[in-house]
Scaffold this active site. Structure first.
Site, PDB file in Angstrom:
ATOM      1  N   GLY A 222       6.600  -2.048   6.096  1.00  0.00           N
ATOM      2  CA  GLY A 222       7.966  -2.573   6.119  1.00  0.00           C
ATOM      3  C   GLY A 222       8.973  -1.675   6.813  1.00  0.00           C
ATOM      4  N   GLU A 223      10.151  -2.236   7.035  1.00  0.00           N
ATOM      5  CA  GLU A 223      11.255  -1.532   7.682  1.00  0.00           C
ATOM      6  C   GLU A 223      12.302  -1.210   6.610  1.00  0.00           C
ATOM      7  OE1 GLU A 223      12.533  -0.140  10.611  1.00  0.00           O
ATOM      8  OE2 GLU A 223      14.157   0.175   9.164  1.00  0.00           O
TER       9      GLU A 223
ATOM     10  N   SER B  11      10.993   5.429  14.788  1.00  0.00           N
ATOM     11  CA  SER B  11       9.773   5.036  15.495  1.00  0.00           C
ATOM     12  C   SER B  11      10.185   4.611  16.888  1.00  0.00           C
ATOM     13  CB  SER B  11       9.107   3.846  14.788  1.00  0.00           C
ATOM     14  OG  SER B  11       8.620   4.249  13.551  1.00  0.00           O
ATOM     15  N   LEU B  12       9.921   5.459  17.860  1.00  0.00           N
ATOM     16  CA  LEU B  12      10.409   5.192  19.216  1.00  0.00           C
ATOM     17  C   LEU B  12       9.295   4.568  20.064  1.00  0.00           C
ATOM     18  CD1 LEU B  12      12.858   5.549  21.094  1.00  0.00           C
ATOM     19  CD2 LEU B  12      11.909   7.769  21.748  1.00  0.00           C
ATOM     20  N   HIS B  13       8.248   5.314  20.274  1.00  0.00           N
ATOM     21  CA  HIS B  13       7.001   4.851  20.891  1.00  0.00           C
ATOM     22  C   HIS B  13       7.097   4.459  22.362  1.00  0.00           C
ATOM     23  CE1 HIS B  13       5.665   5.200  16.841  1.00  0.00           C
ATOM     24  NE2 HIS B  13       6.210   4.074  16.421  1.00  0.00           N
TER      25      HIS B  13
ATOM     26  N   ASN C 158      -4.712   5.356  15.892  1.00  0.00           N
ATOM     27  CA  ASN C 158      -5.946   5.120  15.144  1.00  0.00           C
ATOM     28  C   ASN C 158      -6.522   3.769  15.512  1.00  0.00           C
ATOM     29  OD1 ASN C 158      -6.233   7.411  13.216  1.00  0.00           O
ATOM     30  ND2 ASN C 158      -4.119   6.788  12.795  1.00  0.00           N
TER      31      ASN C 158
ATOM     32  N   GLU D 180       0.834  -1.193   0.000  1.00  0.00           N
ATOM     33  CA  GLU D 180       0.000   0.000   0.000  1.00  0.00           C
ATOM     34  C   GLU D 180       0.876   1.253   0.000  1.00  0.00           C
ATOM     35  OE1 GLU D 180      -4.170  -1.479   1.868  1.00  0.00           O
ATOM     36  OE2 GLU D 180      -2.735  -0.680   3.301  1.00  0.00           O
TER      37      GLU D 180
ATOM     38  N   CYS E  56       5.264  -4.978  15.331  1.00  0.00           N
ATOM     39  CA  CYS E  56       4.962  -4.018  16.398  1.00  0.00           C
ATOM     40  C   CYS E  56       3.493  -4.188  16.803  1.00  0.00           C
ATOM     41  CB  CYS E  56       5.219  -2.593  15.925  1.00  0.00           C
ATOM     42  SG  CYS E  56       6.935  -2.346  15.430  1.00  0.00           S
TER      43      CYS E  56
ATOM     44  N   CYS F  66       3.568   8.434   1.158  1.00  0.00           N
ATOM     45  CA  CYS F  66       4.096   7.472   2.128  1.00  0.00           C
ATOM     46  C   CYS F  66       4.347   6.150   1.398  1.00  0.00           C
ATOM     47  CB  CYS F  66       3.077   7.317   3.253  1.00  0.00           C
ATOM     48  SG  CYS F  66       3.608   6.207   4.542  1.00  0.00           S
TER      49      CYS F  66
HETATM   50  S1  SF4 Z   1       8.351  -1.660  11.755  1.00  0.00           S
HETATM   51 FE1  SF4 Z   1       6.744  -0.292  10.967  1.00  0.00          FE
HETATM   52  S2  SF4 Z   1       5.631  -1.562   9.438  1.00  0.00           S
HETATM   53 FE2  SF4 Z   1       6.882  -2.952  10.690  1.00  0.00          FE
HETATM   54  S3  SF4 Z   1       5.459  -3.687  12.274  1.00  0.00           S
HETATM   55 FE3  SF4 Z   1       6.595  -1.926  13.135  1.00  0.00          FE
HETATM   56  S4  SF4 Z   1       5.322  -0.120  12.692  1.00  0.00           S
HETATM   57 FE4  SF4 Z   1       4.582  -1.807  11.404  1.00  0.00          FE
END
Ligand code: SF4
Length: 365
Positions: free
Chosen positions: A168-169, A222-224, A299, A96, A120, A109
């Site tokens: 994806g990463e 992406s820390l979170h 979301n 996507e 994740c 994106c």
């Molecule tokens: S790395 Fe990005 S795409 Fe992969 S599971 Fe984590 S948030 Fe989702």
């Protein structure tokens, strides 16, 4: 990558590979400039109209090559103007791509893998498992599909920013992503500047130094979670593979230009990572870095085991960070009604039918 009938898909070639390919067809290397301008700047999808090439070369190209975009399997448009493209790849895998309208331009994106191995906990893509890396042609193809859509819809191509934040990463498909960014930046290619490109990683610490040295895109992480313990709950595989202390050490050594900062993405999960204490931990964690924080309102997704943080709590969290001097923005969620927002991409056609990635053993596991 050869397409189905063994012709070479020109989207899969870097500029140098195209030069070599054309020389083998008996052309001068200079023809690569002309062909690329047709492909990327004039959106040509066949060779007949490439009038500055000799008739003979056009005929040879038609026999040996094709210009094959990923197939648009489904298009969903949000009330807020966001468009989500479900793209079917030559082998049937799906990815996507999301086109997001901003005030005076669009951001695209991009997906870098079909599925994702990192699983994740908040992410629909992670539920799919990993299928495969996408190719150079499938990355630039996502951009060409979006540009074709924009040209048809509005007659304009104001696609300004590219973010590798889709499925994806990217740093687990690093060589291909790097080659694709080179093509994206190339003056005869898409000619989009590095300043307009962001690569977002879940924290692949061992790839950061080499990627940073290339200086070809802004970095987002992406820390979170502000601690290793909490990160293990939210991003279990990333936290295990690249523990937070190791990641922060790699980021401290990351080469940044004078005015650049690393963006940290932080999805707000109700009662999980959104307390004042979490905000204070975050401030301490990022203190040694040139950082800015992008808070993301979560979301809802059928599979997501979290509830979004209420708005007033997000604002309190943001104010605490700002009060400590951290530049903090709150990302407006776009495309949630078509499942195009952060954490919602899962290669699904319309309501329900899933196509694409099937769970497999993640690379390196
Ligand atoms: S790395 Fe990005 S795409 Fe992969 S599971 Fe984590 S948030 Fe989702």
């Amino acid at each position: 990558m050869p397409i189905m009938d063994e012709r070479v898909n020109l989207l899969d070639l870097t500029f140098h590979e195209l030069e070599t390919f054309l020389v083998k067809l008996g052309a001068r290397p200079y023809a690569a400039r002309q062909v690329w301008q047709w492909v990327f700047q004039r959106a040509a999808t066949d060779f007949e109209g490439m009038t500055d090439l000799t008739k003979d070369l056009r005929a040879r190209l038609a026999l040996a090559a094709a210009i094959a975009y990923p197939e648009l399997a489904d298009l969903r448009e949000s009330r807020d103007g966001t468009a989500k493209f479900l793209l079917q790849l030559a082998d049937g895998q799906c990815i996507e791509t999301v086109l997001i309208p901003e005030e005076d331009h669009y951001t695209l994106c991009l997906s870098s893998q079909a599925g994702c191995a990192l699983a994740c906990a908040f992410c629909a893509t992670g539920k799919l498992g990993f299928a495969r890396n996408v190719s150079h042609g499938e990355i630039v193809g996502q951009i060409l599909v979006a540009r074709r859509y924009l040209a048809a819809k509005a007659g304009e191509l104001n696609l300004r920013n590219l973010v590798f934040m889709g499925m994806g990463e990217p740093l687990l498909n690093c060589d291909t992503v790097v080659a694709a960014i080179e093509s994206i930046r190339h003056p005869q290619g898409l000619n989009i500047s590095s300043r307009r490109i962001t690569v977002s990683t879940a924290g692949v610490a061992d790839k950061l130094a080499a990627f940073g040295r290339l200086g070809m895109a802004a970095l987002a992480v992406s820390l979170h979670a502000p601690t290793q313990e909490l990160r293990r709950e939210i991003m279990p595989r990333a936290a295990e593979a690249w523990p937070l202390p190791e990641l922060i050490a790699a980021l401290r050594a990351y080469p940044l230009k004078a005015r650049d900062r690393i963006t940290f993405e932080y999805i707000m999960l109700g009662g999980v990572n959104d307390s004042p204490e979490h905000a204070r931990q975050l401030v301490r964690l990022l203190a040694p870095l040139k950082a800015k924080i992008n808070l993301i309102a979560a979301n809802p997704s059928p599979d997501m085991p979290f509830t979004p943080t209420p708005r007033d709590r997000i604002e309190a969290f943001q104010n605490l960070l700002k009060g400590k001097g951290l530049t903090t923005t709150l990302r407006k969620s776009k495309g949630a009604d078509i499942a195009a927002a952060c954490g919602q991409l899962r290669a699904r056609r319309g309501e329900g039918e899933e196509i694409g990635a099937a769970p497999q053993t993640p690379p390196g596991d």
